[in-house]
Each structure stands twice: as structure tokens, then as C-alpha cells.
Write a protein that holds these residues in place. Structure first.
Motif, PDB file in Angstrom:
ATOM      1  N   ARG A   1      -1.582  17.483   0.772  1.00 44.01           N
ATOM      2  CA  ARG A   1      -0.479  16.539   0.908  1.00 44.01           C
ATOM      3  C   ARG A   1       0.846  17.184   0.503  1.00 44.01           C
TER       4      ARG A   1
ATOM      5  N   ARG B   1      -9.012  11.074   2.695  1.00 42.35           N
ATOM      6  CA  ARG B   1      -8.139  11.486   3.801  1.00 42.35           C
ATOM      7  C   ARG B   1      -7.539  12.870   3.594  1.00 42.35           C
TER       8      ARG B   1
ATOM      9  N   ALA C   1       0.383   3.843   1.383  1.00 41.03           N
ATOM     10  CA  ALA C   1       0.277   4.467   2.699  1.00 41.03           C
ATOM     11  C   ALA C   1       0.963   3.667   3.797  1.00 41.03           C
TER      12      ALA C   1
ATOM     13  N   LYS D   1       4.813  11.491  10.068  1.00 41.92           N
ATOM     14  CA  LYS D   1       3.629  11.377   9.205  1.00 41.92           C
ATOM     15  C   LYS D   1       2.522  12.286   9.709  1.00 41.92           C
TER      16      LYS D   1
ATOM     17  N   ILE E   1      -4.363   5.807   9.289  1.00 42.01           N
ATOM     18  CA  ILE E   1      -3.636   5.651   8.034  1.00 42.01           C
ATOM     19  C   ILE E   1      -3.064   7.010   7.651  1.00 42.01           C
TER      20      ILE E   1
ATOM     21  N   SER F   1       0.849  -1.192   0.000  1.00 44.26           N
ATOM     22  CA  SER F   1       0.000   0.000   0.000  1.00 44.26           C
ATOM     23  C   SER F   1       0.884   1.240   0.000  1.00 44.26           C
TER      24      SER F   1
ATOM     25  N   SER G   1       2.213   7.623   0.929  1.00 46.37           N
ATOM     26  CA  SER G   1       0.820   8.056   0.796  1.00 46.37           C
ATOM     27  C   SER G   1       0.675   9.316  -0.050  1.00 46.37           C
ATOM     28  N   SER G   2       1.538   9.473  -1.025  1.00 42.45           N
ATOM     29  CA  SER G   2       1.486  10.651  -1.902  1.00 42.45           C
ATOM     30  C   SER G   2       1.914  10.294  -3.309  1.00 42.45           C
TER      31      SER G   2
ATOM     32  N   CYS H   1      -0.078  11.581   4.617  1.00 45.15           N
ATOM     33  CA  CYS H   1       1.207  11.565   3.923  1.00 45.15           C
ATOM     34  C   CYS H   1       2.275  11.285   4.970  1.00 45.15           C
TER      35      CYS H   1
END
Length: 289
Positions: free
Chosen positions: A263, A257, A114, A176, A185, A112, A207-208, A188
Motif C-alpha cells: 500500500r 487485499r 476504503a 485507486k 474495494i 469505511s 484504504s491506508s 489504496c
């Protein structure tokens, strides 16, 4: 759904060769969420818990080999001084119960964007050890491991056996942003590792983007700007330019999110802060030497 339980690592590889559709689990922390929310049901689960060799970690030829079954809590408690970036990332994973069961191997297998471990593994210059019954073991540099969203360089008959990292030669940090302070979660995330011996820096963004990724232009900028041999506090210009380059390297989307713009802004702040923390530690270490 079949539940496959090997008696050994060799048996697990044989089963995976015959059932490439089988999804391996160890802690099962991600898989149980998907099953509970009916996000997908694999045709088979391959339980790796009987493969006890996956739960070991050791130092070999100057590098630390962490078995894919080593839970986050052991990394936090046993390897924090040698792998501070990964230990910091591990502390942000879920709850104590999840950290007792979840593994870096599972984070890698799920891939994932993230996943909390990924930025620290990228910054730490990790190598992923994978194995198959037919071809034996091969080593995949972390930069080549992530292919696309939840897609990795693993072949259909391969399983992750371990991850290798060199002990930190300089300060490392992970940070984070989430919608709350725990059990979240990442909106970023960012990791940085300093390598004083070579005068270089590695980064990791989470996550970006479609995959975890590095901010290579930002790394190249720092290689020319950090005063390694005549250490001094960093200027605001260097910190802000580094943050801007990290932000520009990200490839975020809008989702539930956070927005892509948020982000990018948050990453520039995380980059400035983690670089400031790491460089302050480096100055402190140089003064104490």
C-alpha cells in the motif's frame, strides 16, 4: 429488526431522536452486503427514501450543496466539470446499478476507510451538513468528521443531510488500486486538488489507515515547490519526494487485499501520477489563458 419509514425529513429526525439505534439507509448498497453475509443486523433500519429533499443539489453562495441522497450517477453526469475529483471517484464505485443507488451520504455515514468518495472529499475541502430534531443543523469540516474506524463525529440523534464543496478552482484527480479493474474495494486510493489562487494543494488518502486521511507534510512540501507564478514542468525530484511524503503519511495494515508495504509503495506511485496529471492540466490551462 424494525423497518422505520418516515413521511418527511422532519419526521426522520424525530424518529432518529427516539431511536438512536436505527441505522439510516438510502441506496442500501453497503447494508445489503452486510445483511447478506450476516456481518451484522441493526436493531432498526431508517429508510430515508421518502425524504425527497435529500435528492437535490444546488449552488448556494459559491458552493455546491449535494443532498445526502444524490446518487453517484448524478454527480458523474451533472457535476463532473465543477467537482472533477469527486466525479472521478464516483465513476470507480461498484457497478452501474450501484452507482444508480449508492450515495456520497451513504459513504460518509458508513465511514469505511476504503470508501471511494472520502479522498476526493478531503482533497476538495468538503463540509458535512448534519441535523437533529433537538439542535437543528450543524456543519462539520471534513477534516474533523472521521474519528476512528467507521466512527464519525455524528451524534447519536443526528443524520447527514448534505455535503458542501467549493467548485474546483484548479485541476483535481482521483486514482485507486484494486485487485481487478472494476467492481472492487480499493487496496489504496489517493486524491489531489490544486488551489492556484492560494498556491496550495490538498490531498486525500483512502484504504491506508484507520480513517481516510490527508498527507499534510506532502501538501506543505508542494506549497513551497510548485512554480505557480512561472509555470514549468515538474522535476522528477519533486514528484518522487511528494510520493515519498504521501507514502510516509499513510498508516496501512496487512489484510486480505494487500500488505502495508504494498500500500505504501502503491500510494507513492499514485501520488506521483496524479500530481503529474494535475500539473500538466494546470500548465495547459495557463498556456490557453
Amino acid at each position: 429488526m424494525d423497518f422505520l419509514r418516515p413521511t418527511s425529513w422532519a419526521d426522520a429526525l424525530d424518529i432518529k431522536a427516539g431511536r438512536p439505534d436505527a441505522t439510516p439507509i438510502q441506496g442500501g448498497t453497503d447494508m445489503m452486503v452486510e445483511l447478506n453475509f450476516d456481518k451484522g443486523r441493526p436493531s432498526a433500519l431508517l429508510d430515508l427514501n421518502p425524504c425527497r429533499e435529500l435528492f437535490d443539489y444546488k449552488e448556494i453562495d459559491g458552493k455546491i450543496r449535494i443532498g445526502s441522497g444524490v446518487p453517484y450517477v448524478r454527480i458523474i453526469n451533472r457535476l463532473g466539470s465543477q467537482l472533477p475529483g469527486l466525479a472521478q471517484a464516483s465513476r470507480t464505485v461498484g457497478s452501474p446499478q450501484i452507482r444508480n443507488r449508492g450515495t456520497v451520504g451513504g459513504n460518509l455515514g458508513g465511514a469505511s476507510p476504503a470508501g471511494d468518495a472520502h479522498p476526493a472529499l478531503l482533497a476538495g475541502n468538503a463540509v458535512v451538513e448534519v441535523a437533529s430534531a433537538a439542535r437543528g443543523t450543524r456543519m462539520i469540516p471534513i477534516d474533523d468528521f472521521y474519528i476512528w474506524v467507521r466512527k464519525t463525529a455524528l451524534e447519536a440523534d443526528e443524520l447527514i443531510s448534505a455535503v458542501w464543496l467549493p467548485p474546483a478552482e484548479g485541476p483535481q484527480y482521483f486514482s485507486k488500486v484494486g485487485t481487478r479493474n472494476a467492481m472492487v474495494i480499493a487496496v489504496c486510493s489517493f486524491a489531489i486538488a490544486l488551489y492556484p489562487n492560494s498556491g496550495t494543494v490538498r490531498t486525500g488518502i483512502g484504504s491506508s489507515g484507520p480513517t481516510p486521511l490527508r498527507a499534510e507534510p506532502a501538501e506543505e512540501f508542494l506549497a513551497t515547490q510548485l512554480p505557480w507564478h512561472d509555470p514549468a514542468p515538474l522535476t522528477e525530484r519533486v514528484l518522487r519526494e511528494f510520493g515519498a511524503l504521501v507514502s510516509a503519511a499513510a498508516k496501512p495494515i496487512d489484510d486480505v487485499r494487500g500488505t502495508a508495504d504494498y500500500r505504501k509503495h502503491a500510494l507513492s506511485v499514485l501520488a506521483r501520477r496524479t500530481l503529474g496529471w494535475a500539473w500538466t492540466d494546470y500548465l495547459t490551462e495557463r498556456k490557453a489563458a
